[in-house]
Structures are given as structure tokens and as C-alpha cells.
Design a protein around this motif. Sequence first.
Motif, mmCIF file in Angstrom:
data_model
loop_
_atom_site.group_PDB
_atom_site.id
_atom_site.type_symbol
_atom_site.label_atom_id
_atom_site.label_comp_id
_atom_site.label_asym_id
_atom_site.label_seq_id
_atom_site.Cartn_x
_atom_site.Cartn_y
_atom_site.Cartn_z
ATOM 1 N N GLY A 29 0.958 -1.223 0.000
ATOM 2 C CA GLY A 29 0.076 -0.044 0.156
ATOM 3 C C GLY A 29 0.816 1.479 -0.015
ATOM 4 O O GLY A 29 2.199 1.090 0.717
ATOM 5 N N LEU A 30 0.361 2.240 -0.771
ATOM 6 C CA LEU A 30 1.123 3.622 -0.916
ATOM 7 C C LEU A 30 0.847 4.353 0.699
ATOM 8 O O LEU A 30 1.893 5.133 0.709
ATOM 9 N N LYS A 31 -0.221 4.095 1.114
ATOM 10 C CA LYS A 31 -0.339 4.735 2.388
ATOM 11 C C LYS A 31 -1.586 3.963 3.016
ATOM 12 O O LYS A 31 -2.064 3.140 2.395
ATOM 13 N N LYS A 32 -2.057 4.260 4.289
ATOM 14 C CA LYS A 32 -3.147 3.451 4.927
ATOM 15 C C LYS A 32 -4.195 3.378 4.054
ATOM 16 O O LYS A 32 -4.773 2.185 4.033
ATOM 17 N N GLU A 33 -4.685 4.305 3.688
ATOM 18 C CA GLU A 33 -5.963 4.453 2.744
ATOM 19 C C GLU A 33 -6.081 3.497 1.583
ATOM 20 O O GLU A 33 -7.004 3.408 0.980
ATOM 21 N N ASP A 34 -4.721 3.362 0.990
ATOM 22 C CA ASP A 34 -4.760 2.546 0.098
ATOM 23 C C ASP A 34 -5.167 0.868 0.282
ATOM 24 O O ASP A 34 -5.173 0.269 -0.599
ATOM 25 N N GLU A 50 -2.375 -0.774 11.403
ATOM 26 C CA GLU A 50 -1.357 0.201 11.673
ATOM 27 C C GLU A 50 -0.498 0.160 10.465
ATOM 28 O O GLU A 50 0.303 -0.627 10.191
ATOM 29 N N TYR A 51 -0.476 1.423 9.647
ATOM 30 C CA TYR A 51 0.350 1.436 8.573
ATOM 31 C C TYR A 51 1.813 1.983 8.885
ATOM 32 O O TYR A 51 1.994 3.071 9.553
ATOM 33 N N SER A 53 4.828 1.229 6.993
ATOM 34 C CA SER A 53 5.400 1.601 5.571
ATOM 35 C C SER A 53 4.838 0.819 4.673
ATOM 36 O O SER A 53 3.948 -0.225 4.932
ATOM 37 N N SER A 54 5.266 0.885 3.191
ATOM 38 C CA SER A 54 4.863 -0.184 2.347
ATOM 39 C C SER A 54 5.508 -1.334 2.400
ATOM 40 O O SER A 54 5.030 -2.364 1.707
ATOM 41 N N THR A 75 -4.978 -3.841 -2.042
ATOM 42 C CA THR A 75 -4.813 -2.467 -2.244
ATOM 43 C C THR A 75 -5.472 -1.954 -3.553
ATOM 44 O O THR A 75 -5.477 -2.613 -4.535
ATOM 45 N N SER A 77 -3.991 0.380 -5.244
ATOM 46 C CA SER A 77 -2.904 0.771 -6.393
ATOM 47 C C SER A 77 -2.333 -0.643 -6.937
ATOM 48 O O SER A 77 -1.846 -0.295 -8.095
#
Length: 87
Positions: A29-34, A50-51, A53-54, A75, A77
Amino acid sequence: MSPEINGVSPRESTVDGGTKVTIRGENLGLKKEDVVGLYICGSNCLGSLEYISSHKLVVTTKAWKACTGNIVIETQSGGKAVSLVEF
């Protein structure tokens, strides 16, 4: 790029839940929302994500039936990954 799960620690939990599980890999994931889906042995754990990192995510297991299964991450993305490691 498609997500890839390389490691899971720990690899087991109780049916009561509450175990923090670290998931390591690539393109998680690029960020938590991804991250739009995260399942451990079929149990949806996205709400506890808990994000970090990718390459690293941490989730907390929920109370769930006793089972052995995979970890699945989806994800926006990159699509979907299924762990080769069973939990």
C-alpha cells in the motif's frame, strides 16, 4: 505493482483475538487508505490496521473461529496478495 507478503510474525493466535501481527513484504500500500482489504484466516482485520510503511503493516486479530489459513491483502494501487505462509 502487486503487493507481496514475505513474512508474518507471530504465525498463530488464540481464538480470543488481541494478538498484534506484523506483516512484512513489498508494495503493501502507498498509504493506509490504499489498503482496502486485510484478512487473516478469513477474518477481516482492516479496522485495526497500523500502517508503518509499504514494507510493514501491523494488525490486531479479532476473536475468530479456530482455523489455519492465509493472509490476504488488497490495495487500490496494486491488487491482491495471498501469503504463502499460513497463520
